[in-house]
Design a protein around this motif. Structure first.
Motif, PDB file in Angstrom:
ATOM      1  N   ASP A  20       0.822  -1.212   0.000  1.00 47.28           N
ATOM      2  CA  ASP A  20       0.000   0.000   0.000  1.00 47.28           C
ATOM      3  C   ASP A  20       0.855   1.261   0.000  1.00 47.28           C
ATOM      4  O   ASP A  20       0.388   2.337  -0.390  1.00 47.28           O
ATOM      5  CB  ASP A  20      -0.925   0.017   1.216  1.00 47.28           C
ATOM      6  CG  ASP A  20      -2.045  -1.009   1.094  1.00 47.28           C
ATOM      7  OD1 ASP A  20      -2.271  -1.485  -0.037  1.00 47.28           O
ATOM      8  OD2 ASP A  20      -2.670  -1.332   2.118  1.00 47.28           O
ATOM      9  N   ASP A  44       4.573   3.493  -4.443  1.00 42.62           N
ATOM     10  CA  ASP A  44       3.998   4.284  -5.531  1.00 42.62           C
ATOM     11  C   ASP A  44       4.257   3.550  -6.843  1.00 42.62           C
ATOM     12  O   ASP A  44       4.888   2.483  -6.885  1.00 42.62           O
ATOM     13  CB  ASP A  44       4.558   5.708  -5.538  1.00 42.62           C
ATOM     14  CG  ASP A  44       6.067   5.761  -5.781  1.00 42.62           C
ATOM     15  OD1 ASP A  44       6.632   4.779  -6.316  1.00 42.62           O
ATOM     16  OD2 ASP A  44       6.690   6.793  -5.439  1.00 42.62           O
ATOM     17  N   SER A  45       3.792   4.112  -7.934  1.00 43.88           N
ATOM     18  CA  SER A  45       3.880   3.429  -9.233  1.00 43.88           C
ATOM     19  C   SER A  45       5.324   3.143  -9.637  1.00 43.88           C
ATOM     20  O   SER A  45       5.633   2.064 -10.176  1.00 43.88           O
ATOM     21  CB  SER A  45       3.198   4.274 -10.307  1.00 43.88           C
ATOM     22  OG  SER A  45       3.787   5.565 -10.380  1.00 43.88           O
ATOM     23  N   ALA A  73      -2.505  -2.601  -7.213  1.00 47.43           N
ATOM     24  CA  ALA A  73      -2.671  -1.481  -8.142  1.00 47.43           C
ATOM     25  C   ALA A  73      -4.127  -1.328  -8.552  1.00 47.43           C
ATOM     26  O   ALA A  73      -4.658  -0.216  -8.626  1.00 47.43           O
ATOM     27  CB  ALA A  73      -1.788  -1.685  -9.375  1.00 47.43           C
ATOM     28  N   ALA A 113      -6.185  -0.022  -5.482  1.00 45.91           N
ATOM     29  CA  ALA A 113      -5.949   1.409  -5.258  1.00 45.91           C
ATOM     30  C   ALA A 113      -6.703   2.241  -6.275  1.00 45.91           C
ATOM     31  O   ALA A 113      -7.266   3.295  -5.976  1.00 45.91           O
ATOM     32  CB  ALA A 113      -4.452   1.700  -5.327  1.00 45.91           C
ATOM     33  N   THR A 114      -6.752   1.735  -7.497  1.00 48.47           N
ATOM     34  CA  THR A 114      -7.462   2.446  -8.563  1.00 48.47           C
ATOM     35  C   THR A 114      -8.961   2.450  -8.288  1.00 48.47           C
ATOM     36  O   THR A 114      -9.640   3.469  -8.419  1.00 48.47           O
ATOM     37  CB  THR A 114      -7.179   1.770  -9.918  1.00 48.47           C
ATOM     38  OG1 THR A 114      -5.777   1.785 -10.136  1.00 48.47           O
ATOM     39  CG2 THR A 114      -7.895   2.488 -11.045  1.00 48.47           C
ATOM     40  N   LYS A 129      -3.911   5.247  -8.653  1.00 54.21           N
ATOM     41  CA  LYS A 129      -2.519   4.804  -8.764  1.00 54.21           C
ATOM     42  C   LYS A 129      -2.118   4.538 -10.209  1.00 54.21           C
ATOM     43  O   LYS A 129      -1.000   4.822 -10.616  1.00 54.21           O
ATOM     44  CB  LYS A 129      -2.288   3.561  -7.904  1.00 54.21           C
ATOM     45  CG  LYS A 129      -0.821   3.134  -7.830  1.00 54.21           C
ATOM     46  CD  LYS A 129      -0.559   2.127  -6.730  1.00 54.21           C
ATOM     47  CE  LYS A 129      -0.604   2.783  -5.370  1.00 54.21           C
ATOM     48  NZ  LYS A 129      -0.104   1.885  -4.289  1.00 54.21           N
ATOM     49  N   THR A 174      -0.813   7.416 -12.105  1.00 52.68           N
ATOM     50  CA  THR A 174       0.526   7.903 -11.764  1.00 52.68           C
ATOM     51  C   THR A 174       1.627   7.097 -12.447  1.00 52.68           C
ATOM     52  O   THR A 174       2.803   7.453 -12.330  1.00 52.68           O
ATOM     53  CB  THR A 174       0.752   7.855 -10.238  1.00 52.68           C
ATOM     54  OG1 THR A 174       0.778   6.489  -9.798  1.00 52.68           O
ATOM     55  CG2 THR A 174      -0.337   8.626  -9.509  1.00 52.68           C
TER      56      THR A 174
END
Length: 628
Positions: A35, A38-39, A67, A70-71, A89, A92
């Motif tokens: 979590d 980042d990308s 991923a 999160a999206t 996410k 990004t």
């Protein structure tokens, strides 16, 4: 933290320093902290595991799930509060992160339901950002989708338009991987393929011969990461370089040549100028071709029906020297390519039949059929008997896995190669008969296969004193009817020779009875049936397509053999090159209607010598055959 983890595995991967214990220990830690990734962290992590080829299926699934989750959460928040700063996410992921991620999943062959959804989302995101993709990122993303057989038509369509605009920045590896991806997925992109062919031709033409020769001398493979050969080699392109590599290739090497021509042949975009340019370039790079690249390239030229005699001549010696590295598919496809383009390569065919007998047990059904067909098609009658016997043995062992077309193809090939042992082929005829009886209404063979089966049936049932038909009576009749229904058209060569027969002096007693006559016993179409005094003579006029070099090919030899042994009239064969030698310098200006016109015009004087030579030639051939 996430950044520390991603940087650490990235460093080991970039240094190509495997650390299996460390990478194993990292997996649960990464999954626990996903979590917080980042990308860029996600992309670098999966890229690192793929680069060192460290299996981590649970990690790859977890990354995809995280991923996507999160999206989904970000989208839900956005719907409830449009002014929310909560981020999606996937949005990004920049172009490099998308390309590296797709490359990682493809390199590891990781394609689960979760990863499929992840790739769907990444390709959708990529469409919005294509203006920011460079050539390498486009090529890698396409390659990754194709390698996983991940269908994304909208993405492929979008890339085809953007790629044309950025083509000058593509290097040869990126070109090869791009066209390979479209070809592998069967996705048409005619405008892109046309633009790429023009670019490739322009680049090849602009290379000075000195620079090309200097490059060849180094035998450099241009920095490609080759990877392991895939068993289905016709569906393989080499993995692209990782995005972090600074390697740049300025010219084509053997691998990009093979992948590029394979792609163009596969989609049916057979630009002759491209194939001509590539064959000349391939000659300069020839020593660096491996078995896979040899087979791929030759398959492409044969599939495109584009002869490249200089390249094929040079490949012959190279292929023989590397024959022990060829797998069964490469052997079969190389033989098939030589035969399809009617290119004589007796040394290679001898080497294969002598050196690969022990490999026949690993040939699959298609490879067995292609290999024996190639020997028959070029009529390589000096084939090692152990090779043909081995193929027949393996065919019988694998009989149930062969389709009916393959069985017939093998039967026909054995007939051409003069296999007269009826008992040895009975299992093949029995299998065809069994399939015919079990699915009589649904039994189907192509017209060509029906014709081949008729020829094989005649060979064993009539020419070699078999007491009974090896096929059901109804099937044999269907084959004969199909064989007789084939239509033939007269060539200019045939027209020329027929006119010459008609112009022979009446006292010889030679006259034309019929063109495209049908032999009632065999079903063969005869080019010309003539009368010579009190007897009929079948005349076969054999043009270039009937020969391998100056030797009759397998189909021609079989026809002549069966007409001589089973036909009702004696046979006279006229090869095209003997006739061509009689032509004047301007044969296209001959007016055949004036052959017997003895006016003293300029035309008659110019070609009187040619006419006399042709009449004399026909008369001599008839006398040599004791017809006159």
């Amino acid at each position: 933290n996430a950044q520390d983890i991603a940087n650490t595995v990235w460093a080991y991967a970039t240094a190509v320093h495997p650390a299996p214990a460390l990478f194993d220990a990292m997996i649960p830690i990464v999954m626990e902290k996903l979590d917080n990734f980042d990308s860029q962290n996600l992309a670098n992590t999966v890229w690192a595991y793929a680069t060192v080829q460290h299996p981590a299926p649970q990690l790859f699934d977890a990354v995809a799930t995280a991923a996507l989750a999160a999206t989904t959460n970000a989208n839900a928040t956005t719907r409830s509060a449009t002014n929310s700063s909560s981020g999606n996410k996937l949005d990004t992921f920049n172009s490099q992160a998308i390309a590296n991620t797709v490359w990682a999943y493809a390199s590891m062959g990781h394609y689960t339901p979760n990863s499929k959804l992840f790739l769907d989302a990444l390709s959708t995101s990529a469409i919005k950002k294509l203006n920011f993709f460079n050539s390498q990122e486009m090529a890698i993303t396409l390659w990754g989708c194709a390698t996983l057989n991940h269908s994304s038509s909208k993405f492929f369509d979008a890339v085809s338009h953007h790629a044309i605009q950025k083509l000058p920045t593509f290097n040869p590896q990126e070109i090869a991987n791009t066209v390979w991806a479209y070809a592998h997925m069967g996705h048409q992109a005619s405008e892109l393929f046309y633009a790429i062919s023009q670019l490739v031709i322009e680049r090849i033409n602009s290379l000075s011969s000195q620079a090309m020769l200097a490059n060849t001398a180094t035998h450099s493979r241009g920095g490609y990461h080759v990877g392991n050969s895939h068993p289905e080699f016709l569906n393989v392109a080499s993995p692209p370089l990782p995005m972090t590599s600074s390697t740049k290739m300025d010219t084509f090497n053997s691998q990009t040549i093979a992948n590029t021509v394979w792609a163009y042949a596969t989609v049916g975009h057979t630009d002759p100028h491209l194939f001509n340019a590539m064959s000349q370039l391939a000659l300069l790079k020839l020593d660096s071709f491996n078995s896979q690249e040899i087979a791929n390239t030759m398959w492409a030229y044969a599939t495109a029906n584009h002869p490249a005699p200089e390249f094929f001549n040079a490949v012959t010696k190279l292929a023989i020297s590397k024959l022990d590295t060829f797998n069964s598919q490469e052997i079969a496809n190389t033989l098939w390519a030589f035969a399809t383009l009617s290119h004589p390569a007796p040394e290679f065919f001898d080497a294969v039949s002598n050196l690969t007998v022990t490999k026949l047990k690993i040939f699959n059904s298609q490879e067995l059929a292609n290999a024996i067909w190639a020997y028959a098609a070029v009529y390589h009658y000096s084939v090692n008997p152990q090779f043909t016997n081995g193929i027949l043995w393996e065919t019988i062992q694998k009989l149930e896995s062969l389709d009916s077309e393959q069985i017939v193809n093998i039967l026909w090939s054995l007939v051409v190669l003069d296999c007269i042992n009826t008992q040895s082929v009975i299992p093949l005829f029995s299998e065809i008969s069994k399939r015919y009886y079990s699915s009589q209404n649904g039994f189907q063979l192509s017209r060509e296969a029906m014709s081949q089966l008729h020829q094989a049936s005649m060979w064993y049932s009539e020419e070699h004193s078999c007491n009974k038909s090896l096929l059901p009576v109804q099937l044999r009749q269907e084959c004969f009817t199909n064989f007789c229904s084939s239509e033939n058209t007269s060539s200019k060569l045939q027209y020329d020779i027929v006119q010459a027969f008609r112009s022979l002096p009446p006292y010889l007693g030679v006259f034309v009875i019929e063109e495209e006559s049908r032999c009632q016993r065999t079903g063969y179409s005869i080019d010309v049936l003539i009368g010579v005094q009190q007897q009929k003579v079948a005349v076969e006029i054999d043009g270039p397509c009937h020969f391998i070099g100056f030797s009759p090919n397998g189909a021609t030899m079989l026809k002549q053999r069966q007409l001589c042994s089973l036909g009702t009239t004696p046979l006279l064969s006229i090869p095209y090159w003997e006739w061509d030698m009689l032509n004047s310098k301007n044969p296209n200006t001959i007016n055949h209607n004036n052959w017997n016109n003895k006016s003293n015009n300029d035309h008659y004087h110019n070609y009187n010598g040619e006419i006399k030579r042709k009449k004399s030639y026909l008369q001599q051939r008839l006398q040599q055959a004791s017809f006159l």
